[in-house]
Scaffold this active site. Structure first.
Site, mmCIF file in Angstrom:
data_model
loop_
_atom_site.group_PDB
_atom_site.id
_atom_site.type_symbol
_atom_site.label_atom_id
_atom_site.label_comp_id
_atom_site.label_asym_id
_atom_site.label_seq_id
_atom_site.Cartn_x
_atom_site.Cartn_y
_atom_site.Cartn_z
ATOM 1 N N CYS A 195 14.628 7.886 -12.198
ATOM 2 C CA CYS A 195 13.392 8.591 -11.874
ATOM 3 C C CYS A 195 12.299 7.552 -11.695
ATOM 4 C CB CYS A 195 13.046 9.602 -12.974
ATOM 5 S SG CYS A 195 11.830 10.845 -12.437
ATOM 6 N N CYS A 232 7.003 11.956 -10.542
ATOM 7 C CA CYS A 232 8.395 11.569 -10.301
ATOM 8 C C CYS A 232 8.673 11.211 -8.846
ATOM 9 C CB CYS A 232 9.326 12.698 -10.740
ATOM 10 S SG CYS A 232 9.124 13.163 -12.468
ATOM 11 N N LYS A 242 16.368 21.547 -14.117
ATOM 12 C CA LYS A 242 15.370 20.954 -15.015
ATOM 13 C C LYS A 242 14.104 21.793 -14.933
ATOM 14 C CE LYS A 242 12.977 16.615 -16.022
ATOM 15 N NZ LYS A 242 12.805 15.204 -15.606
ATOM 16 N N LYS A 299 18.424 21.280 -18.549
ATOM 17 C CA LYS A 299 17.376 20.698 -19.397
ATOM 18 C C LYS A 299 16.143 21.591 -19.372
ATOM 19 C CE LYS A 299 14.609 16.503 -20.015
ATOM 20 N NZ LYS A 299 14.211 15.189 -19.451
#
Length: 326
Positions: free
Chosen positions: A121, A131, A196, A249
């Protein structure tokens, strides 16, 4: 009572050995992936204030830590870097002498049988904390893909066994797969942060990685916590683009998503037991409110039951010790 008909389920719960005999879900040390935070400089082993037991480590402390990890039976680590210098394009992320690249080389030299996963990242390396590349206040997608692919290739060259892109740009798996293949790393797997969420559970990690956004937030590219079907679409895209693992996540609040992915996709599913989940238990345990060992083992076992094949967790060393005592 003589004619009463009912099932005697308790027959299989009578003793420890009986319960172990019929246990359906097993948590093992080899299921665990231990995250580490590597920093530039020397003589640094500094505890992260919001994450008791988690440290910033300079390279001169790294080998000792990795030997301890391997000695506990943990077979995999994921490496996060905290650079001294940041810029608008995160150039230290893909620099051949970047802190993650140095750490990977050292681990593979000193503890070669550890599987080293590289977090891929830009957020720790950009001065704005996002990011991807920022243009006129917008995180631009396609330009970011080029830099992410460069980062993955540089990490593979350093010796990373697995690339784990966590940026949530559209097409990031396809771009990284193409970059790795063109550079000759056709056998390097991608462990995609496929699902995510834009979660409130990441606060302590941002403290550890020094990666808080300097403006806005990450909701324009991380997922809305309310969405389930979108999570399936994201995972399907990553599978089609060449992902070898799918990460969910955070783990604790999204076990329904984990189970759906396990039922739908023939890939290993990875739960990320994130920093906020870790810190809440540590704080409660330090206050004497919970039994840390019992609650940690229950939580991670529930992630396995929900469909996780592997678990990224800051509790990895603790859990390895718990399991060895059992």
């Amino acid at each position: 009572m003589k004619d009463l008909q009912f099932q005697r389920h308790r027959r299989l719960r009578t003793t420890d050995s009986m319960r172990a005999l019929v246990r359906e879900t097993h948590l093992q040390t080899q299921d665990l992936i231990y995250p580490i935070f590597v920093v530039e400089g020397e003589g640094i082993k500094k505890e992260v204030p919001s994450m008791p037991g988690v440290f910033h480590l300079s390279l001169d402390y790294l080998t000792e830590e990795m030997k301890e990890v391997r000695g506990l039976g943990i077979r995999s680590v994921i490496v996060f870097g905290v650079p001294k210098e940041k810029d608008e394009v995160g150039s230290q992320a893909y620099c051949e002498t970047g802190i993650v690249q140095q750490a990977i080389r050292q681990i593979k030299q000193d503890v070669p049988d550890l599987t080293v996963i590289a977090d891929t990242c830009l957020c720790q390396y950009t001065d704005h904390g996002h990011c991807g590349v920022v243009r006129d206040g917008e995180i631009v997608n396609d330009e970011s893909l080029t830099l992410l692919a460069q980062t993955a290739v540089s990490q593979a060259k350093a010796g990373a066994d697995i690339i784990a892109p966590s940026n949530m740009m559209d097409g990031f798996v396809a771009a990284i797969r193409q970059g790795l293949d063109e550079a000759g790393f056709v056998n390097t797997p991608i462990m995609s942060y496929a699902v995510k969420f834009a979660s409130a559970f990441y606060g302590p990690f941002r403290d550890a990685a020094h990666s808080s956004p300097q403006f806005g937030d990450r909701r324009a590219y991380q997922m809305d916590p309310a969405n389930r079907l979108e999570a399936i679409r994201e995972a399907q895209s990553d599978e089609e683009e060449g992902a070898d693992f799918l990460i969910v996540k955070p783990g604790l609040s999204y076990m329904d998503i984990m189970r759906e992915l396990k039922d739908r996709f023939p890939l290993p599913i990875v739960a990320y037991n994130v920093s906020g989940e870790y810190s809440m238990i540590k704080a409660a345990a330090q206050n004497g409110w919970v039994n840390e060992e019992e609650i940690v083992l229950e939580k991670l076992t529930s992630m396995k039951r929900a469909g996780a094949d592997l678990i990224i967790t800051y509790f990895a060393k603790d859990v390895a010790k718990y399991l060895s005592q059992q």
